[in-house]
Design a protein around this motif. Sequence first.
Motif, short mmCIF file in Angstrom:
data_model
loop_
_atom_site.label_atom_id
_atom_site.label_comp_id
_atom_site.label_asym_id
_atom_site.label_seq_id
_atom_site.Cartn_x
_atom_site.Cartn_y
_atom_site.Cartn_z
N VAL A 47 45.70 56.82 70.67
CA VAL A 47 45.40 57.89 71.64
C VAL A 47 43.89 58.14 71.68
CG1 VAL A 47 45.74 60.36 72.14
CG2 VAL A 47 47.71 58.94 71.52
N GLU A 48 43.27 58.00 70.54
CA GLU A 48 41.81 58.18 70.52
C GLU A 48 41.13 57.12 71.39
OE1 GLU A 48 40.28 59.31 66.75
OE2 GLU A 48 38.31 58.47 67.26
N ARG A 49 41.64 55.89 71.29
CA ARG A 49 41.06 54.81 72.11
C ARG A 49 41.23 55.06 73.61
NH1 ARG A 49 43.17 51.40 68.17
NH2 ARG A 49 44.99 50.93 69.45
N THR A 50 42.31 55.77 74.00
CA THR A 50 42.50 56.06 75.44
C THR A 50 41.69 57.27 75.87
OG1 THR A 50 44.33 57.59 75.11
CG2 THR A 50 44.93 55.26 75.36
N GLY A 51 40.95 57.87 74.97
CA GLY A 51 40.20 59.09 75.29
C GLY A 51 41.14 60.29 75.36
N GLY A 52 42.20 60.26 74.56
CA GLY A 52 43.12 61.41 74.48
C GLY A 52 44.16 61.43 75.58
N GLU A 53 44.51 60.26 76.11
CA GLU A 53 45.48 60.21 77.21
C GLU A 53 46.76 59.48 76.79
OE1 GLU A 53 45.15 61.81 80.13
OE2 GLU A 53 43.23 62.60 79.47
N TYR A 54 47.73 59.50 77.74
CA TYR A 54 49.06 58.91 77.52
C TYR A 54 48.98 57.42 77.22
CZ TYR A 54 53.86 57.46 78.70
OH TYR A 54 55.13 56.94 78.68
N ILE A 55 49.82 56.97 76.29
CA ILE A 55 49.93 55.53 76.05
C ILE A 55 51.36 55.23 75.58
CG2 ILE A 55 48.93 55.72 73.70
CD1 ILE A 55 47.66 52.89 74.29
N PRO A 94 76.24 42.77 69.66
CA PRO A 94 75.15 42.65 68.67
C PRO A 94 73.93 43.45 69.12
CG PRO A 94 76.02 40.49 69.29
CD PRO A 94 76.67 41.48 70.19
N VAL A 95 73.22 43.96 68.14
CA VAL A 95 72.10 44.86 68.47
C VAL A 95 70.89 44.09 68.99
CG1 VAL A 95 70.44 46.47 67.48
CG2 VAL A 95 72.84 46.65 66.87
N ALA A 96 70.42 44.47 70.16
CA ALA A 96 69.11 44.02 70.66
C ALA A 96 68.55 45.23 71.39
CB ALA A 96 69.29 42.85 71.61
N PHE A 97 67.74 46.02 70.69
CA PHE A 97 67.26 47.27 71.29
C PHE A 97 66.17 47.00 72.31
CE2 PHE A 97 68.44 49.01 66.98
CZ PHE A 97 69.44 49.84 67.42
N TYR A 98 66.16 47.82 73.36
CA TYR A 98 64.98 47.89 74.23
C TYR A 98 64.19 49.09 73.70
CZ TYR A 98 62.13 48.82 78.33
OH TYR A 98 61.06 49.06 79.17
N ASN A 99 63.05 48.81 73.08
CA ASN A 99 62.28 49.85 72.38
C ASN A 99 61.08 50.30 73.18
OD1 ASN A 99 62.86 48.45 69.24
ND2 ASN A 99 63.13 50.60 69.70
N ILE A 100 60.76 51.54 73.03
CA ILE A 100 59.50 52.02 73.58
C ILE A 100 58.99 53.17 72.71
CG2 ILE A 100 60.73 53.36 75.35
CD1 ILE A 100 58.25 52.66 77.16
N LEU A 101 57.70 53.16 72.47
CA LEU A 101 57.06 54.27 71.75
C LEU A 101 56.18 54.98 72.75
CD1 LEU A 101 56.09 55.80 69.17
CD2 LEU A 101 54.46 53.93 68.82
N ARG A 102 56.50 56.25 73.03
CA ARG A 102 55.75 57.00 74.05
C ARG A 102 54.87 58.04 73.37
NH1 ARG A 102 58.73 60.53 77.23
NH2 ARG A 102 57.55 60.11 79.12
N ARG A 214 52.34 64.26 71.43
CA ARG A 214 53.81 64.28 71.22
C ARG A 214 54.25 62.83 71.30
NH1 ARG A 214 58.34 63.19 74.30
NH2 ARG A 214 60.10 64.64 74.17
N ALA A 215 54.77 62.31 70.21
CA ALA A 215 55.16 60.89 70.20
C ALA A 215 56.64 60.74 69.86
CB ALA A 215 54.30 60.11 69.21
N THR A 216 57.33 59.95 70.66
CA THR A 216 58.76 59.69 70.43
C THR A 216 59.00 58.19 70.50
OG1 THR A 216 59.09 60.07 72.80
CG2 THR A 216 59.70 61.87 71.33
#
Length: 254
Positions: A47-55, A94-102, A214-216
């Motif tokens: 987040v610091e690299r984005t200048g404090g914005e969404y990633i 079988p498990v193959a998750f579609y993952n995302i970290l927001r 806020r990260a999920t």
Amino acid sequence: MDIFPALSSETIGTIVSDMDSRGFGVAENCISADALTDLRQFIAEAVERTGGEYIAFSSAEVEGTYLQELARYPNFQSLCRQIYSIGTRQPAPPVAFYNILRCLAGRTGEQNAYVFHYDSYVLTILVPILIPNEGQPGDLILFPNTRPIRKTYLGNLIDKILLDNPVSQMLLRKGVQSGRIKPEKVRMIPGNVYFFWGCRSIHANEPCDPDKIRATALFHYVDSHAQSWLRKTLLGLRQRKPQLPRPTPTIQPA
Ligand SMILES: O=C(O)CCC(=O)C(=O)O
Ligand SMILES: [Fe+2]
């Protein structure tokens, strides 16, 4: 040491019945604060690299972190499969998750709030990593089980057109903000894991203060229309069109 506990069948049964009745189930105190330390550092630096914005990050980009370990961990996979098979009365693939970290932060974080949608995956598992404890926490908001699992992609597409347009989005946002519409609000606590039927429940998140993070982490399980020829054709057409750079990452493909 276990990075995720094995839960009793009684606890799993309660999670599923809570998902069916109030819209979400919780596995409490399953992740230690220590397990999240490195990931929180990774997020703060990004987040610091984005200048404090969404990633946002996809599965490939969180390789080597706790999220990848969790996605592969037998106790965690088995829990997700049991929830799926008890809840849908179908065998769990079988498990193959579609993952995302927001990671919500800044003004672009606010733009990623109140984006009401259905997931295209049946089961959504939400792992809160960083939740601000001052100001707006960015609650998960959901309208539980507003539709059945659509048998066809066309049925899904019609719902999507009805929901994913500026008028419906504005009505829902204003309704929720004014208190006229009352969704289920989930105040998430890191350490807990939250489960809901993502493809059946309209959901979104509230904003957090722009100076907070806020990260999920989301684990999406079982794509309900993976085999649809209609979706494959539409995605194929979309990919042939020249793509404009997207201003902010979207939630997930429909
Ligand atoms: O971050 C959240 O609270 C929800 C995100 C979500 O629904 C999604 O990525 O599909
Ligand atoms: Fe979602």
